[in-house]
Scaffold this motif. Sequence first.
Motif, PDB file in Angstrom:
ATOM      1  N   ILE A 227       0.839  -1.201   0.000  1.00 24.30           N
ATOM      2  CA  ILE A 227       0.000   0.000   0.000  1.00 24.30           C
ATOM      3  C   ILE A 227       0.874   1.250   0.000  1.00 24.30           C
ATOM      4  O   ILE A 227       0.571   2.233  -0.673  1.00 24.30           O
ATOM      5  N   SER A 228       1.992   1.197   0.700  1.00 22.54           N
ATOM      6  CA  SER A 228       2.836   2.397   0.717  1.00 22.54           C
ATOM      7  C   SER A 228       3.486   2.590  -0.663  1.00 22.54           C
ATOM      8  O   SER A 228       3.650   3.712  -1.123  1.00 22.54           O
ATOM      9  N   LYS A 229       3.808   1.485  -1.332  1.00 14.97           N
ATOM     10  CA  LYS A 229       4.385   1.569  -2.682  1.00 14.97           C
ATOM     11  C   LYS A 229       3.362   2.146  -3.666  1.00 14.97           C
ATOM     12  O   LYS A 229       3.667   3.026  -4.463  1.00 14.97           O
ATOM     13  N   ILE A 230       2.128   1.630  -3.584  1.00 16.69           N
ATOM     14  CA  ILE A 230       1.067   2.090  -4.488  1.00 16.69           C
ATOM     15  C   ILE A 230       0.815   3.571  -4.268  1.00 16.69           C
ATOM     16  O   ILE A 230       0.763   4.358  -5.205  1.00 16.69           O
ATOM     17  N   GLU A 231       0.703   3.952  -3.002  1.00 20.39           N
ATOM     18  CA  GLU A 231       0.354   5.338  -2.708  1.00 20.39           C
ATOM     19  C   GLU A 231       1.449   6.320  -3.082  1.00 20.39           C
ATOM     20  O   GLU A 231       1.173   7.481  -3.354  1.00 20.39           O
ATOM     21  N   SER A 232       2.698   5.844  -3.096  1.00 21.65           N
ATOM     22  CA  SER A 232       3.757   6.783  -3.466  1.00 21.65           C
ATOM     23  C   SER A 232       4.073   6.683  -4.956  1.00 21.65           C
ATOM     24  O   SER A 232       5.019   7.302  -5.437  1.00 21.65           O
ATOM     25  N   GLY A 233       3.271   5.875  -5.693  1.00 22.26           N
ATOM     26  CA  GLY A 233       3.439   5.778  -7.143  1.00 22.26           C
ATOM     27  C   GLY A 233       4.650   4.950  -7.555  1.00 22.26           C
ATOM     28  O   GLY A 233       5.132   5.054  -8.676  1.00 22.26           O
ATOM     29  N   ARG A 234       5.165   4.130  -6.632  1.00 25.62           N
ATOM     30  CA  ARG A 234       6.368   3.344  -6.958  1.00 25.62           C
ATOM     31  C   ARG A 234       6.048   1.929  -7.425  1.00 25.62           C
ATOM     32  O   ARG A 234       6.938   1.135  -7.679  1.00 25.62           O
ATOM     33  N   MET A 235       4.745   1.582  -7.499  1.00 26.92           N
ATOM     34  CA  MET A 235       4.375   0.218  -7.902  1.00 26.92           C
ATOM     35  C   MET A 235       4.407   0.110  -9.434  1.00 26.92           C
ATOM     36  O   MET A 235       3.702   0.827 -10.130  1.00 26.92           O
ATOM     37  N   GLN A 236       5.258  -0.760  -9.934  1.00 25.31           N
ATOM     38  CA  GLN A 236       5.391  -0.939 -11.386  1.00 25.31           C
ATOM     39  C   GLN A 236       4.668  -2.216 -11.792  1.00 25.31           C
ATOM     40  O   GLN A 236       4.752  -3.221 -11.088  1.00 25.31           O
ATOM     41  N   LEU A 237       3.983  -2.187 -12.932  1.00 20.42           N
ATOM     42  CA  LEU A 237       3.293  -3.382 -13.414  1.00 20.42           C
ATOM     43  C   LEU A 237       3.888  -3.844 -14.732  1.00 20.42           C
ATOM     44  O   LEU A 237       4.365  -3.019 -15.512  1.00 20.42           O
ATOM     45  N   GLN A 238       3.833  -5.153 -14.938  1.00 20.59           N
ATOM     46  CA  GLN A 238       4.318  -5.687 -16.212  1.00 20.59           C
ATOM     47  C   GLN A 238       3.167  -6.392 -16.893  1.00 20.59           C
ATOM     48  O   GLN A 238       2.835  -7.535 -16.541  1.00 20.59           O
ATOM     49  N   ILE A 239       2.562  -5.733 -17.847  1.00 23.85           N
ATOM     50  CA  ILE A 239       1.392  -6.310 -18.511  1.00 23.85           C
ATOM     51  C   ILE A 239       1.863  -7.297 -19.590  1.00 23.85           C
ATOM     52  O   ILE A 239       2.720  -6.961 -20.413  1.00 23.85           O
ATOM     53  N   GLU A 240       1.299  -8.480 -19.538  1.00 22.20           N
ATOM     54  CA  GLU A 240       1.673  -9.503 -20.528  1.00 22.20           C
ATOM     55  C   GLU A 240       0.474 -10.401 -20.809  1.00 22.20           C
ATOM     56  O   GLU A 240      -0.591 -10.241 -20.189  1.00 22.20           O
ATOM     57  N   LYS A 241       0.654 -11.347 -21.719  1.00 26.72           N
ATOM     58  CA  LYS A 241      -0.428 -12.276 -22.055  1.00 26.72           C
ATOM     59  C   LYS A 241      -0.508 -13.336 -20.950  1.00 26.72           C
ATOM     60  O   LYS A 241       0.457 -14.071 -20.714  1.00 26.72           O
ATOM     61  N   VAL A 242      -1.664 -13.383 -20.294  1.00 26.86           N
ATOM     62  CA  VAL A 242      -1.801 -14.301 -19.157  1.00 26.86           C
ATOM     63  C   VAL A 242      -2.867 -15.361 -19.459  1.00 26.86           C
ATOM     64  O   VAL A 242      -3.992 -15.027 -19.844  1.00 26.86           O
ATOM     65  N   TYR A 243      -2.504 -16.604 -19.274  1.00 28.75           N
ATOM     66  CA  TYR A 243      -3.440 -17.696 -19.527  1.00 28.75           C
ATOM     67  C   TYR A 243      -4.316 -17.882 -18.287  1.00 28.75           C
ATOM     68  O   TYR A 243      -3.833 -18.255 -17.212  1.00 28.75           O
ATOM     69  N   VAL A 244      -5.616 -17.594 -18.449  1.00 24.92           N
ATOM     70  CA  VAL A 244      -6.549 -17.557 -17.329  1.00 24.92           C
ATOM     71  C   VAL A 244      -6.647 -18.899 -16.594  1.00 24.92           C
ATOM     72  O   VAL A 244      -6.609 -18.948 -15.357  1.00 24.92           O
ATOM     73  N   ASP A 245      -6.765 -20.017 -17.342  1.00 26.46           N
ATOM     74  CA  ASP A 245      -6.940 -21.332 -16.711  1.00 26.46           C
ATOM     75  C   ASP A 245      -5.800 -21.676 -15.756  1.00 26.46           C
ATOM     76  O   ASP A 245      -6.014 -22.258 -14.697  1.00 26.46           O
ATOM     77  N   GLU A 246      -4.601 -21.289 -16.168  1.00 28.58           N
ATOM     78  CA  GLU A 246      -3.428 -21.623 -15.366  1.00 28.58           C
ATOM     79  C   GLU A 246      -3.511 -20.955 -13.988  1.00 28.58           C
ATOM     80  O   GLU A 246      -3.256 -21.585 -12.957  1.00 28.58           O
ATOM     81  N   ILE A 247      -3.909 -19.677 -14.015  1.00 30.53           N
ATOM     82  CA  ILE A 247      -4.024 -18.926 -12.758  1.00 30.53           C
ATOM     83  C   ILE A 247      -5.120 -19.550 -11.883  1.00 30.53           C
ATOM     84  O   ILE A 247      -4.958 -19.713 -10.675  1.00 30.53           O
ATOM     85  N   MET A 248      -6.241 -19.904 -12.538  1.00 26.57           N
ATOM     86  CA  MET A 248      -7.361 -20.499 -11.804  1.00 26.57           C
ATOM     87  C   MET A 248      -6.918 -21.779 -11.101  1.00 26.57           C
ATOM     88  O   MET A 248      -7.247 -21.998  -9.940  1.00 26.57           O
ATOM     89  N   GLU A 249      -6.167 -22.590 -11.821  1.00 23.26           N
ATOM     90  CA  GLU A 249      -5.697 -23.856 -11.232  1.00 23.26           C
ATOM     91  C   GLU A 249      -4.797 -23.601 -10.033  1.00 23.26           C
ATOM     92  O   GLU A 249      -4.909 -24.257  -8.997  1.00 23.26           O
TER      93      GLU A 249
END
Length: 395
Positions: A227-249
Amino acid sequence: MTTADHQNKDASPIEKQNGRGLEQIPGFIYTAEISAKLFSPKSCVGGFTKLTGYPVTSFLKNNFYNEVVIDRDDVERLHGFRYTSKSSATARNLSYRINSRGGKRLIVNEQVVAIETRGLVKLIAGVVTLSDRHGKSSSEGTIRKEMLRFREMEKLNRHLLEVNQLKDEFLANTSHELRTPLNSIIGFLTLITEGYYEGDEELRLFTRNALDSSYHLLNVINDLLDISKIESGRMQLQIEKVYVDEIMEEVYALFKVQADQKNLKLECVTLETPLFAAADVRKLKQVLINLVGNAIKFTDKGGIVVSVEITGQYLKYKVRDTGIGIPKEKQDKLFQKFIQVDGTATRKYGGSGLGLVISKHLVEMMGGEITMESNGAGLGTTVSFTIPKWTKEDI
Ligand code: ADP
């Protein structure tokens, strides 16, 4: 108002208003005749007494100004200002200090309109009002602005008090959340090092407990750091192709044991066709873990269904449970930091009150939205969120 207008009117048009509506103005309006450099007050309406503390009759005495105006220079300026006033459409302004009857020093502003007759100033009308800090006139507009400002400040103050109270509650809860697992770790490790166990089975049990508590502590600390990272704008995201079924499993495997332990049914449902999200895989997992973790935590009977479907350009995840539900009036606040339905120190369920806020931030950072629905206490909860679908343009 033009000279002609003035001349066509009575000598004291202000008197006709009888001071109606003037009570709200912190000041008064007067008329005075000027002859041979003599200032003779004729009328005075409005809040003269309210402003100065003196009865109106004091104003009508010629030497009133000599008595109340604090600086000699100001008395001189005031006289000069009045006698040299010329008829004009706009009023002239002068600020000076007076002593009110109660001994309070006030800065007032006087606006004067002069009425000339055959080239000679015969009558003046003045509006005397309390000045604001910069010595400007407190006209009704200014007063309204001040009122609005005051209300804004009041609102802000209330908000700050609320935030402060939440912060205190949060600190109490967080230190409780940090201390509980830490105490448990210290406790079990002490039992082990002091040899208070019988056989390998008990040793393993104590070690397991210390380890579980360590993981729990790590989770709380991670939430706080996130939360402190998000609020100070230091949270970095890496958007990529994510296979939904794998995460669900993975989510299913992670929570199956916990659900079984509480005798809850856990279902994870996806579509026949393979689905791909444009997301940060670790953050998406984190959101699902937060939501499914909550669903299991707040459900004692029934089960949890995690599903995903397509809505337009988005994938919509739903985490439905048959748990304790959320009273309607508390629902809209739960995505705020530190808010828990039961925020007391003696509450039954653990947690830092940050999971939903973190999830909301993460979902929004990935381009989606999160909502929560519950028909009320005891009626279960559904948390839904969207994540953009992976499209060819994302490559
Ligand atoms: P935490 O669970 O650590 O307290 P969260 O931010 O995840 O923090 O949740 C905030 C609050 O929202 C919880 O304390 C609980 O009161 C309520 N809540 C969240 N999820 C559910 C749920 N599935 N059922 C009932 N209440 C929930």
